[in-house]
Design an enzyme around this catalytic site. Structure first.
Site, PDB file in Angstrom:
ATOM      1  N   CYS A   1      -2.452   8.755   2.848  1.00  0.00           N
ATOM      2  CA  CYS A   1      -2.366   8.214   1.567  1.00  0.00           C
ATOM      3  C   CYS A   1      -3.193   8.399   0.692  1.00  0.00           C
ATOM      4  O   CYS A   1      -3.161   8.316  -0.701  1.00  0.00           O
ATOM      5  CB  CYS A   1      -1.742   6.734   1.639  1.00  0.00           C
ATOM      6  SG  CYS A   1      -3.024   5.494   2.031  1.00  0.00           S
TER       7      CYS A   1
ATOM      8  N   GLU B   1       1.008  -1.162   0.033  1.00  0.00           N
ATOM      9  CA  GLU B   1      -0.244   0.071   0.036  1.00  0.00           C
ATOM     10  C   GLU B   1       0.854   1.266   0.070  1.00  0.00           C
ATOM     11  O   GLU B   1       1.513   1.582   1.064  1.00  0.00           O
ATOM     12  CB  GLU B   1      -1.028   0.164   1.172  1.00  0.00           C
ATOM     13  CG  GLU B   1      -1.779  -1.328   1.539  1.00  0.00           C
ATOM     14  CD  GLU B   1      -2.785  -1.510   0.109  1.00  0.00           C
ATOM     15  OE1 GLU B   1      -2.907  -0.477  -0.645  1.00  0.00           O
ATOM     16  OE2 GLU B   1      -3.273  -2.595   0.174  1.00  0.00           O
TER      17      GLU B   1
END
Length: 451
Positions: free
Chosen positions: A246, A212
């Protein structure tokens, strides 16, 4: 510490070998303990995170660090019985009455390397899915959030044995040793550069990885968008955790004729949502704070128009030069560039000319444009008329594509990510497939369409 890491890993390997398929009851009970640990120590979690960041809203911590984990646990416990059931698989009629199914099987030991920006959330969300899938877990939390990392390492042994769930603290040397262990699956959350190193280390043992990584997630504002709604959602996404997410909108694309209107609307949204430093989020190190200041200073030095209402608020940079650092790297902070384009086709080309983002946010009610974005762009997720909230939908996969990561988890997707989907075939007592054995009968092959 490396000896502790190895001994913990070996203990979990033994446990996984002794109990390779934990029952529904065992898995639900582990998840219940995880929820109990998070609920009972909420105030300690809040204090640890606020200490790491210097300043962070307790409301935001409860919302995205604590409640999100508890919601994921509730979702997994509610649906786990269904996820664990073998699923029937179709068998070609030529093989009837044989039957087949797909049976999820635990992988064994899952390793989790989490990031500092959401230190509790990112450490435990993968654990929820790994426990649901019947695995044991080792977590290496980020050393950049030392107080939260220490709290996690202190609390976990009070609720779990090392054979079930272990936490390993340490710096870069421990992280390197951790990523080199022969896990059955390894999940990493962090930068692309470190992600490449983790993937390379895992490749030694052919360990499958989920990465990720983030990237530059755009927000596209079309001409038909409700600017007030769009601005409120964009500032909510950029303001949360000081933009250190993010999935935060990294930059905004808007048609030139709407640039001024959107700029003014974003200014009002900032004044409404972030009027003072009360809800501000700090930085885990001076390096992160200095980097954001350097990005802004470079933009000003190159003559960019910068609208900055204070260090606690999102800072707008109007039409920055593409060569600036803030347009070349993930911002991961409070800076929000606004980029004008002639029309939406130009915006799509702008997005497609760059690495695939973790999220593409689009503000439009135009069905044709929505379909165009769905078919002509690629991103980890595509979100219309909102920011961030898709992450709270447990039934949606969370993950990137290309430069923004590989693999996805959350909910059933996480359960299957940390499971081996085993194909099982049952032959009947009187198998018709024997007709296909030598000596071959031409008339039968012709009847079955094999001649």
């Amino acid at each position: 510490m490396k000896r502790d890491l190895t001994s913990m890993f070996n203990a979990q390997r033994h446990t996984a070998g002794q109990a390779p398929f934990p029952t529904l009851g065992v898995r639900r009970e582990r998840l219940a303990r995880l929820a109990k640990m998070t609920k009972r120590h909420q105030q300690e979690i809040v204090r640890a995170i606020q200490t790491d960041f210097g300043q962070r809203s307790d409301v935001e911590i409860h919302l995205v660090e604590i409640s999100a984990v508890l919601q994921a646990i509730r979702h997994a416990r509610r649906h786990l019985w269904h996820w664990m059931r073998p699923r029937r698989a179709g068998v070609p009629w030529k093989m009837w009455p044989a039957r087949a199914h797909v049976a999820p099987q635990p992988l064994g030991i899952v390793g989790v390397m989490s990031s500092w920006n959401y230190p509790w959330h990112l450490a435990l969300m993968p654990v929820v899915d790994a426990f649901a899938a019947g695995n044991t877990v080792l977590v290496k939390p980020s050393e950049q959030a030392p107080h939260t990392s220490a709290l996690l390492a202190k609390l976990v042994p009070q609720y779990f044995t090392d054979e079930e769930f272990g936490v390993v603290e340490g710096g870069a040397d421990i992280a390197t040793a951790f990523s080199a262990l022969p896990f059955d699956h390894l999940l990493f959350t962090g930068s692309s550069a470190t992600g490449r190193q983790v993937a390379a280390a895992a490749a030694t043992h052919l360990t499958p990885v989920t990465l990720e990584l983030g990237g530059k997630s755009p927000a596209l504002v079309a001409g038909d968008a409700d600017l007030e709604q769009a601005a409120a959602a964009i500032i909510f996404g950029k303001g949360m955790n000081g933009g250190q997410s993010c999935i935060a909108p990294d930059y905004v694309l808007v048609e030139s004729c709407h640039l001024d209107a959107l700029t003014h609307t974003l200014e009002r949204a900032i004044q409404h949502q972030r009027p003072n430093a009360k809800e501000a989020t700090g930085y885990v190190s001076d390096v992160h704070q200095a980097r954001i200041k350097q990005l802004l200073d470079e933009a000003r030095d190159h003559g960019c128009r910068v609208i900055d209402q204070g260090t606690h608020s999102p800072a707008l940079v109007i039409d920055p030069h593409q060569g600036l650092a803030l347009m070349q790297e993930e911002i991961f902070g409070r800076i929000l560039p606004l980029i004008s384009v002639k029309q939406m086709d130009d915006a799509i080309r702008f997005i497609n000319a760059r690495p695939h983002p973790l999220v593409l946010y689009a503000f439009t009610r135009n069905k044709a444009l929505q379909e165009s974005l769905r078919h002509t762009t690629r991103s980890g997720a595509l979100v219309f008329n909102e920011t961030l909230l898709h992450h709270a939908v447990s039934s949606l996969p969370f993950g990137g594509v290309g430069e923004s990561g590989m693999g996805a988890y959350h909910g059933r997707h996480g359960f299957e990510r940390f499971s081996h989907l085993r194909g099982v075939f049952y032959q009947s007592q009187r198998p018709t497939s024997r007709w296909l054995s030598p000596p071959y009968r031409r008339w039968l092959l012709k009847l079955l369409g094999l001649d």
